[in-house]
Design a protein around this motif. Structure first.
Motif, PDB file in Angstrom:
ATOM      1  N   TYR A 371       0.836  -1.198   0.000  1.00 38.57           N
ATOM      2  CA  TYR A 371       0.000   0.000   0.000  1.00 38.57           C
ATOM      3  C   TYR A 371       0.876   1.255   0.000  1.00 38.57           C
ATOM      4  O   TYR A 371       1.900   1.320   0.700  1.00 38.57           O
ATOM      5  N   HIS A 372       0.467   2.246  -0.771  1.00 36.49           N
ATOM      6  CA  HIS A 372       1.174   3.519  -0.826  1.00 36.49           C
ATOM      7  C   HIS A 372       0.129   4.605  -1.063  1.00 36.49           C
ATOM      8  O   HIS A 372      -1.037   4.312  -1.362  1.00 36.49           O
ATOM      9  N   CYS A 374      -0.608   7.887  -3.318  1.00 35.51           N
ATOM     10  CA  CYS A 374      -0.276   8.605  -4.553  1.00 35.51           C
ATOM     11  C   CYS A 374       0.707   7.790  -5.402  1.00 35.51           C
ATOM     12  O   CYS A 374       1.295   6.819  -4.955  1.00 35.51           O
ATOM     13  N   VAL A 375       0.896   8.259  -6.617  1.00 40.21           N
ATOM     14  CA  VAL A 375       1.551   7.453  -7.641  1.00 40.21           C
ATOM     15  C   VAL A 375       3.076   7.497  -7.551  1.00 40.21           C
ATOM     16  O   VAL A 375       3.760   6.717  -8.212  1.00 40.21           O
ATOM     17  N   TYR A 376       3.627   8.361  -6.719  1.00 35.82           N
ATOM     18  CA  TYR A 376       5.085   8.562  -6.728  1.00 35.82           C
ATOM     19  C   TYR A 376       5.842   7.272  -6.455  1.00 35.82           C
ATOM     20  O   TYR A 376       6.851   6.978  -7.112  1.00 35.82           O
ATOM     21  N   GLU A 377       5.389   6.497  -5.477  1.00 33.52           N
ATOM     22  CA  GLU A 377       6.103   5.262  -5.135  1.00 33.52           C
ATOM     23  C   GLU A 377       6.115   4.278  -6.305  1.00 33.52           C
ATOM     24  O   GLU A 377       7.138   3.651  -6.594  1.00 33.52           O
ATOM     25  N   PHE A 378       4.988   4.139  -6.973  1.00 33.70           N
ATOM     26  CA  PHE A 378       4.897   3.245  -8.132  1.00 33.70           C
ATOM     27  C   PHE A 378       5.859   3.701  -9.233  1.00 33.70           C
ATOM     28  O   PHE A 378       6.622   2.896  -9.785  1.00 33.70           O
ATOM     29  N   ASP A 379       5.838   4.989  -9.546  1.00 33.69           N
ATOM     30  CA  ASP A 379       6.703   5.516 -10.600  1.00 33.69           C
ATOM     31  C   ASP A 379       8.178   5.399 -10.224  1.00 33.69           C
ATOM     32  O   ASP A 379       9.036   5.152 -11.087  1.00 33.69           O
ATOM     33  N   THR A 380       8.474   5.589  -8.942  1.00 30.37           N
ATOM     34  CA  THR A 380       9.868   5.532  -8.509  1.00 30.37           C
ATOM     35  C   THR A 380      10.424   4.118  -8.613  1.00 30.37           C
ATOM     36  O   THR A 380      11.586   3.929  -9.010  1.00 30.37           O
ATOM     37  N   PHE A 402       1.133  -3.422  -5.973  1.00 26.99           N
ATOM     38  CA  PHE A 402       0.949  -2.066  -5.460  1.00 26.99           C
ATOM     39  C   PHE A 402      -0.536  -1.689  -5.453  1.00 26.99           C
ATOM     40  O   PHE A 402      -1.263  -1.974  -6.397  1.00 26.99           O
ATOM     41  N   VAL A 403      -0.955  -1.021  -4.370  1.00 24.56           N
ATOM     42  CA  VAL A 403      -2.321  -0.515  -4.243  1.00 24.56           C
ATOM     43  C   VAL A 403      -2.226   0.949  -3.800  1.00 24.56           C
ATOM     44  O   VAL A 403      -1.706   1.248  -2.719  1.00 24.56           O
ATOM     45  N   ASP A 404      -2.709   1.851  -4.646  1.00 29.17           N
ATOM     46  CA  ASP A 404      -2.669   3.286  -4.352  1.00 29.17           C
ATOM     47  C   ASP A 404      -3.892   3.656  -3.514  1.00 29.17           C
ATOM     48  O   ASP A 404      -5.007   3.742  -4.030  1.00 29.17           O
ATOM     49  N   VAL A 405      -3.682   3.869  -2.234  1.00 25.08           N
ATOM     50  CA  VAL A 405      -4.781   4.190  -1.318  1.00 25.08           C
ATOM     51  C   VAL A 405      -5.446   5.507  -1.723  1.00 25.08           C
ATOM     52  O   VAL A 405      -6.671   5.651  -1.626  1.00 25.08           O
ATOM     53  N   TYR A 406      -4.652   6.459  -2.187  1.00 24.07           N
ATOM     54  CA  TYR A 406      -5.192   7.757  -2.613  1.00 24.07           C
ATOM     55  C   TYR A 406      -6.196   7.579  -3.745  1.00 24.07           C
ATOM     56  O   TYR A 406      -7.307   8.118  -3.700  1.00 24.07           O
ATOM     57  N   GLU A 407      -5.830   6.824  -4.778  1.00 24.42           N
ATOM     58  CA  GLU A 407      -6.729   6.624  -5.908  1.00 24.42           C
ATOM     59  C   GLU A 407      -7.999   5.893  -5.487  1.00 24.42           C
ATOM     60  O   GLU A 407      -9.100   6.228  -5.931  1.00 24.42           O
ATOM     61  N   GLN A 408      -7.849   4.894  -4.639  1.00 23.09           N
ATOM     62  CA  GLN A 408      -9.009   4.163  -4.158  1.00 23.09           C
ATOM     63  C   GLN A 408      -9.963   5.090  -3.414  1.00 23.09           C
ATOM     64  O   GLN A 408     -11.189   4.997  -3.544  1.00 23.09           O
ATOM     65  N   LEU A 409      -9.379   6.013  -2.650  1.00 24.11           N
ATOM     66  CA  LEU A 409     -10.200   6.907  -1.828  1.00 24.11           C
ATOM     67  C   LEU A 409     -10.935   7.944  -2.671  1.00 24.11           C
ATOM     68  O   LEU A 409     -12.150   8.096  -2.559  1.00 24.11           O
TER      69      LEU A 409
END
Length: 496
Positions: A371-372, A374-380, A402-409
């Motif tokens: 879980y992270h 926003c997308v920064y961790e995925f892109d990094t 990877f699961v973007d908590v921000y996008e889900q929210l």
């Protein structure tokens, strides 16, 4: 009244700030923050690096004496000095626009004046201006300021340069400004700025989080916005959308909350999804409770509890193109344990090492979701994998988890908050960071201080902040999963 390039630069970013800079009580300004100090230091260092390539001279004059500053600059220009750093050029606004008032004095201080062949009042040479900017793109505000310096220079040397330059932080370091395009726009913006100066009240504030956070008037404007419940504090209200809402007299939370999406969805900056979401956002703030978005589905990727869950957050230094801290919180729900791993590059050369350490850890839990926020961790992770030539067989299965908590929210619920930043949401849930003033921006400054001083206390506070970010991400994820699992507590918004 004196008008300089900084006024014009800031007016393009915020119509209110330069008016306050000129007319408001300077004692009401915020103290400079650490990141602003760092940016100022970075600009000085950047200028020094560029100037090392030039044999330049700088006018010498008593501090604050503008007339002496221009006289010293003109003396260098008359001598035909090849490069002049921070010359001072004065002119009257009437020299630019015949119908203008004579009460405005223009002060131009280009970073460099560069000698070129041509005819001017000085002889068979002339000067063109060049500005050194920290940005990597030739932004509009940079080009407008270049046109401003060019116009001021023309009144002094008696001939208008056919070019101006921006020196940017890119491979193509020099950028030629199209003066035929930008000079008319500059004159129009300058005229609008002067009109705003002559009004009895400064322009209406608009709180733009990215632009306003470094402004020394932020606290004053934010207090006014809060007192007014200004719509710029509502997530999703951009300057373009706010202008459309003003046209419809939808300038309060209540009026927006009671509006129909159909009157907004065809306007510039809107569509049916945006219109519906913005109205529900206003309802959530008024009712002080979360509301489900009607077009959303429950966030299925959060709606289960895995035996082991990983929470991932990164700290970076953009100027060094460096991701120096990869933090992972391992939550073992079966054994009711948790452990935080802080993979820290104490020097930029250690980035590859911490990247491998991160991979080694996440592969110990091959089935655990990561879980992270926003997308920064995925892109990094993709960037580091490419940089260090990591086999796809080691990276792709990790990215798949990877699961973007921000996008889900943001796709499922509207919260009664001013922003969907992690700090704002987690604090709304009651989570608090151990170091109250810590932020991602301050971590950039603190890491620079660590590299400069070797004081490990800077690393300690960065690591605490990063660990708290991981715990905050967990708190948001758990809340969102529980919110949708507890169907009887769901708050349904007004029907449309």
């Amino acid at each position: 009244m004196l008008i300089n390039a900084e006024h014009l630069l800031q007016y393009q970013r915020c119509k209110r700030r330069p008016i306050l800079d000129i007319n408001a009580d300077k004692n009401q300004r915020d103290a400079p923050n650490d990141l602003l100090t760092k940016l100022q230091q970075d600009k000085i260092a950047y200028h020094r690096g560029i100037l090392a390539e030039f044999n330049y001279e700088q006018p010498q004059y008593p501090f604050g004496n503008r007339e002496a500053a221009q006289a010293a600059t003109l003396e260098l220009m008359q001598r035909g000095v090849e490069y002049i750093y921070h010359g001072v050029l004065l002119s009257n606004y009437q020299d630019w626009v015949e119908t203008a008032s004579d009460e405005y004095t223009i002060l131009s201080r280009p970073d460099l004046l560069i000698k070129q062949p041509g005819e001017s009042c000085f002889g068979d040479w002339m000067y063109v201006p060049a500005n050194m900017e920290l940005g990597k793109r030739p932004k509009q505000e940079y080009q407008v300021v270049a046109a401003f310096h060019t116009q001021a220079l023309a009144t002094v040397q008696g001939v208008t340069p056919d070019k101006a330059w921006l020196i940017l932080r890119t491979k193509d370091i020099s950028y030629s400004v199209d003066l035929a395009k930008w000079t008319p726009q500059m004159l129009q913006i300058l005229a609008e700025f002067i009109q705003a100066l002559e009004l009895s009240e400064p322009p209406e504030m608009f709180i733009s989080r990215q632009k306003c956070n470094l402004c020394h008037w932020h606290s004053q404007c934010y207090a006014i916005a809060q007192a007014q419940k200004h719509l710029s504090l509502l997530p999703g209200v951009t300057p373009v959308r706010y202008a459309q809402l003003q046209e419809l007299s939808l300038t309060t939370l209540e009026s927006l909350a009671n509006a129909s999406p159909t009157i907004l969805e065809d306007l510039p900056g809107f569509d049916s999804v945006v219109a519906t979401k913005l109205i529900i956002q206003a309802q959530a703030v008024i009712e002080k409770r979360p509301l489900i978005l009607p077009t959303s589905l429950p966030p299925t990727e959060l709606a289960f509890t895995a035996p082991v869950e990983l929470y991932f957050d990164i700290e970076a230094q953009p100027d060094l193109d460096l991701d120096y801290l990869l933090g992972v919180l391992v939550v073992d729900r079966q054994n009711n344990t948790q452990q935080f791993y802080s993979f820290l590059a104490e020097t930029p050369a250690d980035e590859e090492l911490i990247w491998q350490q991160f991979l080694d850890l996440v592969w110990q839990y091959p089935d655990a979701p990561i879980y992270h926020f926003c997308v920064y961790e995925f892109d990094t992770v993709k960037r580091l994998a490419k940089l260090y030539r990591t086999p796809k067989s080691l990276v792709n299965p990790v990215l798949y988890r990877f699961v973007d908590v921000y996008e889900q929210l943001i796709q499922s619920v509207a919260l009664p908050v001013e922003s969907y930043a992690l700090k704002v949401i987690a604090r709304w849930l009651g989570f608090e960071w151990r170091d109250k003033e810590a932020s991602g921006a301050k971590c950039i400054y603190w890491y620079d201080q660590w590299l400069e001083t070797g004081d490990r206390s800077f690393l300690d506070i960065i690591q605490r902040y990063n660990e708290d970010d991981c715990h905050a991400t967990r708190s948001v994820k758990d809340w969102l999963a529980n919110f949708f699992q507890n169907a009887h507590q769901l708050a349904i918004p007004k029907s449309f």
